[in-house]
Structure formats: C-alpha cells, structure tokens
Design a protein around this motif. Sequence first.
Motif, PDB file in Angstrom:
ATOM      1  N   PHE A  22     -29.088  33.063  24.452  1.00 57.45           N
ATOM      2  CA  PHE A  22     -30.452  34.149  24.887  1.00 57.45           C
ATOM      3  C   PHE A  22     -31.846  32.817  24.726  1.00 57.45           C
ATOM      4  O   PHE A  22     -31.546  31.693  23.756  1.00 57.45           O
ATOM      5  N   VAL A  23     -32.868  33.160  25.355  1.00 54.24           N
ATOM      6  CA  VAL A  23     -34.182  32.937  25.347  1.00 54.24           C
ATOM      7  C   VAL A  23     -34.673  33.897  24.305  1.00 54.24           C
ATOM      8  O   VAL A  23     -35.416  34.728  24.362  1.00 54.24           O
ATOM      9  N   TYR A  24     -35.270  33.205  23.152  1.00 50.90           N
ATOM     10  CA  TYR A  24     -36.041  33.673  21.788  1.00 50.90           C
ATOM     11  C   TYR A  24     -37.358  32.540  21.998  1.00 50.90           C
ATOM     12  O   TYR A  24     -37.018  31.890  21.490  1.00 50.90           O
ATOM     13  N   ASP A  25     -39.022  33.285  21.962  1.00 47.69           N
ATOM     14  CA  ASP A  25     -39.507  32.520  21.422  1.00 47.69           C
ATOM     15  C   ASP A  25     -40.150  31.582  22.898  1.00 47.69           C
ATOM     16  O   ASP A  25     -40.132  30.549  22.134  1.00 47.69           O
ATOM     17  N   ARG A  29     -31.270  29.174  22.723  1.00 47.49           N
ATOM     18  CA  ARG A  29     -30.874  29.358  21.423  1.00 47.49           C
ATOM     19  C   ARG A  29     -29.328  29.848  21.860  1.00 47.49           C
ATOM     20  O   ARG A  29     -28.751  30.780  22.632  1.00 47.49           O
ATOM     21  N   THR A  30     -28.586  29.762  20.524  1.00 47.06           N
ATOM     22  CA  THR A  30     -27.205  30.161  20.401  1.00 47.06           C
ATOM     23  C   THR A  30     -27.189  31.013  19.080  1.00 47.06           C
ATOM     24  O   THR A  30     -27.878  30.161  18.382  1.00 47.06           O
ATOM     25  N   ALA A  31     -26.631  31.809  18.475  1.00 52.86           N
ATOM     26  CA  ALA A  31     -26.346  32.320  17.270  1.00 52.86           C
ATOM     27  C   ALA A  31     -25.354  33.508  17.373  1.00 52.86           C
ATOM     28  O   ALA A  31     -24.774  33.912  18.165  1.00 52.86           O
ATOM     29  N   VAL A  49     -26.526  34.912  13.032  1.00 56.52           N
ATOM     30  CA  VAL A  49     -26.396  33.411  12.843  1.00 56.52           C
ATOM     31  C   VAL A  49     -27.103  31.852  13.447  1.00 56.52           C
ATOM     32  O   VAL A  49     -26.649  31.830  14.822  1.00 56.52           O
ATOM     33  N   GLN A  50     -28.048  31.793  13.568  1.00 53.58           N
ATOM     34  CA  GLN A  50     -28.351  30.742  14.850  1.00 53.58           C
ATOM     35  C   GLN A  50     -27.521  29.802  15.045  1.00 53.58           C
ATOM     36  O   GLN A  50     -27.723  28.968  13.514  1.00 53.58           O
ATOM     37  N   GLU A  69     -32.419  36.561  29.315  1.00 55.60           N
ATOM     38  CA  GLU A  69     -31.118  36.546  29.572  1.00 55.60           C
ATOM     39  C   GLU A  69     -30.430  36.384  28.591  1.00 55.60           C
ATOM     40  O   GLU A  69     -29.430  35.301  28.165  1.00 55.60           O
ATOM     41  N   VAL A  70     -29.959  37.399  28.409  1.00 53.67           N
ATOM     42  CA  VAL A  70     -28.439  37.386  26.499  1.00 53.67           C
ATOM     43  C   VAL A  70     -27.294  37.492  27.310  1.00 53.67           C
ATOM     44  O   VAL A  70     -27.353  37.964  28.187  1.00 53.67           O
TER      45      VAL A  70
END
Length: 98
Positions: A22-25, A29-31, A49-50, A69-70
């Motif tokens: 996903f996109v955050y800020d 990222r992947t988590a 857990v990032q 974009e999750v």
Amino acid sequence: MTTDLHTETISAAIRDRRTLSFVYDGKRRTADPYILGYDGKGVLVLSAVQLTGGSGSGFRTFRVDKLWEVKATDRHFAGRHPDYNPHDAYIERVLAKV
C-alpha cells in the motif's frame, strides 16, 4: 467507499496471512497485517509489521483512511512475530486479527 474496500482487503489478508502492499504518507510500503480495528477515538487502524518503505521495519499502526492502493501480495507470513500482542490495548474494537 474506499475504506470499506480496504477493510475487506485487509481482513482477507489477515485471514489468509498474506503480506499487504500500500501507499501511506506518499511512500510505497509492504507489511504483514496482524490486527484491524478501532482505536479509542473511533479511528479505524491497522497494526502491522512494516517490511519495506517508510521509517524502517517493525510493528506500526496505520490509519486505514490514509491508505492508498491497498493490495494483498502473493507472499504469505507465519503470523508468529515475537512482538505481536493479540490483546493490544490500543485497539479497543477488533474487526480481524491473526
């Protein structure tokens, strides 16, 4: 509504133990998702857990309304992270958890 779609995607990823992308800020990222629920202020949050992106790896709390974009990836995780607390007091109402 986007948040409803995110909730479904995140819940399924928790159930199936699949890593999320996903996109955050503004950062991709992947988590590994562990808990989806509401905090004490009624905000829908994801405890995960990032793995990549943002400020390094480890448990993080993400506001679901700020996720973009999750997607669930093809990567699976065991769901046994040593820092996982299934009774995390920060999340008052759990929707899904490992």
